[in-house]
Motif scaffolding. Structure first.
Motif, PDB file in Angstrom:
ATOM      1  N   ASN A  11       0.938  -1.074   0.204  1.00  0.00           N
ATOM      2  CA  ASN A  11       0.105  -0.074  -0.100  1.00  0.00           C
ATOM      3  C   ASN A  11       0.848   1.013  -0.020  1.00  0.00           C
ATOM      4  OD1 ASN A  11      -2.621  -1.100   0.084  1.00  0.00           O
ATOM      5  ND2 ASN A  11      -2.456  -1.754   2.185  1.00  0.00           N
ATOM      6  N   MET A  12       1.848   1.315   0.917  1.00  0.00           N
ATOM      7  CA  MET A  12       2.884   2.495   0.910  1.00  0.00           C
ATOM      8  C   MET A  12       3.865   2.599  -0.212  1.00  0.00           C
ATOM      9  SD  MET A  12       1.472   4.311   3.362  1.00  0.00           S
ATOM     10  CE  MET A  12       2.527   5.469   3.677  1.00  0.00           C
ATOM     11  N   LEU A  65       8.457  -2.344   4.349  1.00  0.00           N
ATOM     12  CA  LEU A  65       7.973  -3.888   4.761  1.00  0.00           C
ATOM     13  C   LEU A  65       6.923  -3.728   5.873  1.00  0.00           C
ATOM     14  CD1 LEU A  65      11.493  -5.252   4.391  1.00  0.00           C
ATOM     15  CD2 LEU A  65       9.564  -5.605   2.811  1.00  0.00           C
ATOM     16  N   GLU A  70       9.983  -8.807   9.214  1.00  0.00           N
ATOM     17  CA  GLU A  70      10.365  -8.722   7.672  1.00  0.00           C
ATOM     18  C   GLU A  70      11.535  -7.830   7.511  1.00  0.00           C
ATOM     19  OE1 GLU A  70       7.201  -8.104   9.023  1.00  0.00           O
ATOM     20  OE2 GLU A  70       6.339  -9.736   8.267  1.00  0.00           O
ATOM     21  N   VAL A  74      14.846  -9.350   5.465  1.00  0.00           N
ATOM     22  CA  VAL A  74      15.426  -8.723   4.370  1.00  0.00           C
ATOM     23  C   VAL A  74      16.607  -7.991   4.401  1.00  0.00           C
ATOM     24  CG1 VAL A  74      14.461  -6.786   2.473  1.00  0.00           C
ATOM     25  CG2 VAL A  74      12.899  -8.381   3.351  1.00  0.00           C
ATOM     26  N   VAL A 121       7.580   6.903   7.559  1.00  0.00           N
ATOM     27  CA  VAL A 121       6.607   7.813   7.062  1.00  0.00           C
ATOM     28  C   VAL A 121       5.387   7.944   7.686  1.00  0.00           C
ATOM     29  CG1 VAL A 121       7.952   7.248   4.785  1.00  0.00           C
ATOM     30  CG2 VAL A 121       5.585   6.058   5.341  1.00  0.00           C
ATOM     31  N   GLY A 124      -0.244   7.904   5.088  1.00  0.00           N
ATOM     32  CA  GLY A 124      -1.219   6.902   4.658  1.00  0.00           C
ATOM     33  C   GLY A 124      -1.134   6.419   3.234  1.00  0.00           C
ATOM     34  N   LYS A 125      -1.967   5.886   2.688  1.00  0.00           N
ATOM     35  CA  LYS A 125      -1.970   5.202   1.369  1.00  0.00           C
ATOM     36  C   LYS A 125      -2.026   6.306   0.399  1.00  0.00           C
ATOM     37  CE  LYS A 125      -3.697   1.626  -1.860  1.00  0.00           C
ATOM     38  NZ  LYS A 125      -4.662   0.682  -2.077  1.00  0.00           N
ATOM     39  N   LYS A 171       8.340   8.343  14.972  1.00  0.00           N
ATOM     40  CA  LYS A 171       7.087   7.391  14.264  1.00  0.00           C
ATOM     41  C   LYS A 171       6.364   7.104  15.297  1.00  0.00           C
ATOM     42  CE  LYS A 171       4.328   5.673  11.326  1.00  0.00           C
ATOM     43  NZ  LYS A 171       3.497   6.135  10.584  1.00  0.00           N
TER      44      LYS A 171
HETATM   45  P1  NAD Z   1       1.648  -3.784   3.009  1.00  0.00           P
HETATM   46  O1  NAD Z   1       1.488  -5.021   3.663  1.00  0.00           O
HETATM   47  O2  NAD Z   1       0.459  -3.292   2.194  1.00  0.00           O
HETATM   48  O3  NAD Z   1       3.007  -3.664   2.265  1.00  0.00           O
HETATM   49  C1  NAD Z   1       4.068  -4.617   2.307  1.00  0.00           C
HETATM   50  C2  NAD Z   1       4.886  -5.126   1.171  1.00  0.00           C
HETATM   51  O4  NAD Z   1       6.011  -5.855   1.687  1.00  0.00           O
HETATM   52  C3  NAD Z   1       3.946  -6.094   0.611  1.00  0.00           C
HETATM   53  O5  NAD Z   1       3.891  -5.798  -0.869  1.00  0.00           O
HETATM   54  C4  NAD Z   1       4.494  -7.473   0.722  1.00  0.00           C
HETATM   55  O6  NAD Z   1       4.439  -8.449  -0.353  1.00  0.00           O
HETATM   56  C5  NAD Z   1       6.038  -7.013   0.900  1.00  0.00           C
HETATM   57  N1  NAD Z   1       6.906  -8.039   1.818  1.00  0.00           N
HETATM   58  C6  NAD Z   1       6.492  -8.624   2.934  1.00  0.00           C
HETATM   59  N2  NAD Z   1       7.553  -9.579   3.130  1.00  0.00           N
HETATM   60  C7  NAD Z   1       8.353  -9.179   2.264  1.00  0.00           C
HETATM   61  C8  NAD Z   1       9.619  -9.851   2.060  1.00  0.00           C
HETATM   62  N3  NAD Z   1      10.362 -10.738   2.966  1.00  0.00           N
HETATM   63  N4  NAD Z   1      10.405  -9.524   1.022  1.00  0.00           N
HETATM   64  C9  NAD Z   1       9.945  -8.595   0.192  1.00  0.00           C
HETATM   65  N5  NAD Z   1       8.762  -8.345   0.135  1.00  0.00           N
HETATM   66  C10 NAD Z   1       8.163  -8.504   1.475  1.00  0.00           C
HETATM   67  O7  NAD Z   1       1.987  -2.617   4.227  1.00  0.00           O
HETATM   68  P2  NAD Z   1       1.964  -1.046   3.874  1.00  0.00           P
HETATM   69  O8  NAD Z   1       0.581  -0.662   4.416  1.00  0.00           O
HETATM   70  O9  NAD Z   1       2.596  -0.628   2.784  1.00  0.00           O
HETATM   71  O10 NAD Z   1       3.012  -0.635   5.179  1.00  0.00           O
HETATM   72  C11 NAD Z   1       4.376  -0.710   4.872  1.00  0.00           C
HETATM   73  C12 NAD Z   1       4.983   0.077   6.043  1.00  0.00           C
HETATM   74  O11 NAD Z   1       4.551   1.331   6.055  1.00  0.00           O
HETATM   75  C13 NAD Z   1       4.759  -0.676   7.657  1.00  0.00           C
HETATM   76  O12 NAD Z   1       5.881  -0.718   8.368  1.00  0.00           O
HETATM   77  C14 NAD Z   1       3.489   0.292   7.885  1.00  0.00           C
HETATM   78  O13 NAD Z   1       3.442   0.059   9.505  1.00  0.00           O
HETATM   79  C15 NAD Z   1       4.285   1.451   7.453  1.00  0.00           C
HETATM   80  N6  NAD Z   1       2.827   2.551   7.310  1.00  0.00           N
HETATM   81  C16 NAD Z   1       1.718   2.191   6.738  1.00  0.00           C
HETATM   82  C17 NAD Z   1       0.847   3.130   6.392  1.00  0.00           C
HETATM   83  C18 NAD Z   1      -0.438   2.770   5.938  1.00  0.00           C
HETATM   84  O14 NAD Z   1      -1.583   3.643   6.020  1.00  0.00           O
HETATM   85  N7  NAD Z   1      -0.698   1.651   5.226  1.00  0.00           N
HETATM   86  C19 NAD Z   1       0.905   4.578   7.033  1.00  0.00           C
HETATM   87  C20 NAD Z   1       2.290   5.061   7.447  1.00  0.00           C
HETATM   88  C21 NAD Z   1       3.461   3.749   7.625  1.00  0.00           C
END
Ligand code: NAD
Length: 317
Positions: A11-12, A65, A70, A74, A121, A124-125, A171
Motif C-alpha cells: 500500500n505505501m 515492509l 520482515e 530482508v 513515513v 497513509g496510502k 514515528k
Molecule cells: P503492506 O502489507 O501493504 O505492504 C508490505 C509489502 O511488503 C507487501 O507488498 C509485501 O508483499 C511485501 N513483503 C512482505 N515481506 C516481504 C519480504 N520478505 N520480502 C519482500 N517483500 C516483502 O503494508 P503497507 O501498508 O504498505 O505498510 C508498509 C510499512 O509502512 C509498514 O511498516 C507500515 O506500518 C508503514 N505505514 C503504513 C501506513 C498505511 O497507512 N498503510 C502509513 C504509514 C506507515
C-alpha cells in the motif's frame, strides 16, 4: 542520478516507488508478491530476484515492509540487503519498525563501508500516492543531506530527526499520541451521542472549537511546557478540572465508560492538590514528567512561528 532499489511494493511502497520512478530515478524492484512489481517493470524498472540482487544493482536501497520481522529478514537474512550492498551504498528503511533493530542493523552495514538510515513515513496510502508524506529520518546527517532530493521525490515534509533510530522513535511517538487522541475522541463522541446530541453537531463542535485549531499543539506547548513555565495562565487548571469533572459526571449519568477522561480527571485532581490551581492547565504535564523521570523542554521553539504554522499549513492535521 542514483539507481534506486525498492523492496516492498504494498500500500505505501507502491505509491512511493511510483513517485520515485516519476522523478526519473532508474529503479530496481523486488517483492515476495511478484505481481506487485509488474506495473513498475512495465514502466521501465528492472526486476531483481532477491534483496541482495537489489542491493548489488542499486546505489540506494529502500524497504517498505510490514514490520521488524520482515525488516530483519530482508536486511540481514540469507540473500538479504547486507549480503549485496556495495561499499558506499545506502540502505534506508521506510517501514514502521523497532528502533533497537535498526540500531543493531546499522553497525553491520558500517562494517562493509555502507550507510543506514531509518526513515518511517506518515500520511497513509493516499499520501504515499500523492506525495503528501512526512518522512522522519534518523542516521548520519551527511548521508541524509546527500539523499534528500530522493526523499523529496516521495515526501513533501522530510525532516532530520537525529542519530540512527531517531526516525523510528518519532514515528512510534506520533502514532502512540494518535491512538490516545483517537480514544479520547471516541469517548467524547459516544458520550455526546448518548447524552442526546447528533454526531454531526459534535463533530462541528470539535472542529470549530480550540481543538480544531490544535491550539495546544501549535502555541500551548511551546508557551508552557517547552519553557517550563505555566504563568501567566491562558486557561486555569481549576477550570480545566471543573470541565473534565462535568464530563465524567455526564459519563456516569449516561453509563459511558471513559477511561482516558477519568484518568485525565485524576491527574487534574492530583495537580490541584499540589497547589497548582491558579496556573495554566497544561501543568498536569509535570506529573507525567515526574513519573517518567525526564523533562520535555524546547525553549528555542518560537511561539509565534508555531502559532502561525496552522494558518500557513491548513492541511497539516
Ligand atoms: P503492506 O502489507 O501493504 O505492504 C508490505 C509489502 O511488503 C507487501 O507488498 C509485501 O508483499 C511485501 N513483503 C512482505 N515481506 C516481504 C519480504 N520478505 N520480502 C519482500 N517483500 C516483502 O503494508 P503497507 O501498508 O504498505 O505498510 C508498509 C510499512 O509502512 C509498514 O511498516 C507500515 O506500518 C508503514 N505505514 C503504513 C501506513 C498505511 O497507512 N498503510 C502509513 C504509514 C506507515
Amino acid at each position: 542520478m542514483e539507481t534506486v532499489g525498492f523492496i516492498g511494493l504494498g500500500n505505501m511502497g507502491m505509491g512511493m516507488a511510483a513517485n520515485i520512478q516519476k522523478a526519473d530515478y532508474p529503479l530496481v524492484v523486488y517483492d515476495v508478491r511478484q505481481a506487485a512489481t509488474q506495473p513498475f517493470v512495465t514502466a521501465g524498472a528492472r526486476q531483481a530476484g532477491s534483496p541482495a540482487e537489489v542491493a548489488r544493482l542499486s546505489d540506494v536501497v529502500l524497504t517498505s515492509l510490514p514490520g521488524p520481522r520482515e525488516v530483519e529478514a530482508v536486511a540481514l537474512g540469507a540473500d538479504g540487503v547486507l549480503a549485496g550492498i556495495r561499499e558506499g551504498g545506502i540502505y534506508v528503511d521506510l517501514s514502521t519498525s523497532r528502533p533497537t533493530l535498526i540500531r543493531q542493523i546499522e553497525p553491520q552495514f558500517r562494517a562493509k563501508g555502507a550507510h543506514v538510515l531509518d526513515a518511517p513515513v506518515s500520511g497513509g496510502k493516499s499520501g504515499a500516492a500523492s506525495r503528501n508524506l512526512a518522512v522522519m529520518v534518523g542516521g548520519e546527517q551527511e548521508i541524509f543531506e546527500r539523499i534528500k532530493p530522493l526523499l523529496d521525490a516521495f515526501g513533501d515534509k522530510v525532516f532530520y530527526a537525529g542519530a540512527i533510530g531517531a526516525g523510528s522513535v518519532c514515528k512510534l511517538v506520533h502514532n502512540m499520541i494518535g491512538h490516545g487522541v483517537r480514544q479520547a475522541i471516541a469517548e467524547g463522541l459516544t458520550l455526546g451521542v448518548k447524552a442526546g446530541v447528533e454526531a454531526e453537531a459534535l463533530w462541528q463542535c470539535v472542529r470549530r472549537g480550540a481543538l480544531g485549531r490544535m491550539s495546544s499543539l501549535h502555541d500551548g506547548m511551546p508557551r508552557t511546557v517547552f519553557r517550563g513555565t505555566f504563568e501567566p495562565p491562558s486557561f486555569l487548571l481549576s477550570l480545566a478540572r471543573k470541565d473534565i469533572s462535568l464530563a465524567t459526571e455526564l459519563g456516569r449519568e449516561f453509563d459511558v465508560p471513559m477511561p482516558v477522561a477519568n484518568l485525565a480527571e485524576q491527574l487534574c485532581i492530583e495537580s490541584l492538590n499540589r497547589g497548582w490551581g491558579d496556573l495554566d492547565s497544561s501543568i498536569t504535564f509535570l506529573l507525567q514528567e515526574e513519573a517518567a523521570g525526564v523533562e520535555v523542554r524546547a525553549p528555542q521553539v518560537d511561539v509565534e512561528r508555531a502559532a502561525r504554522f496552522i494558518s500557513t499549513h491548513p492541511d497539516a492535521e
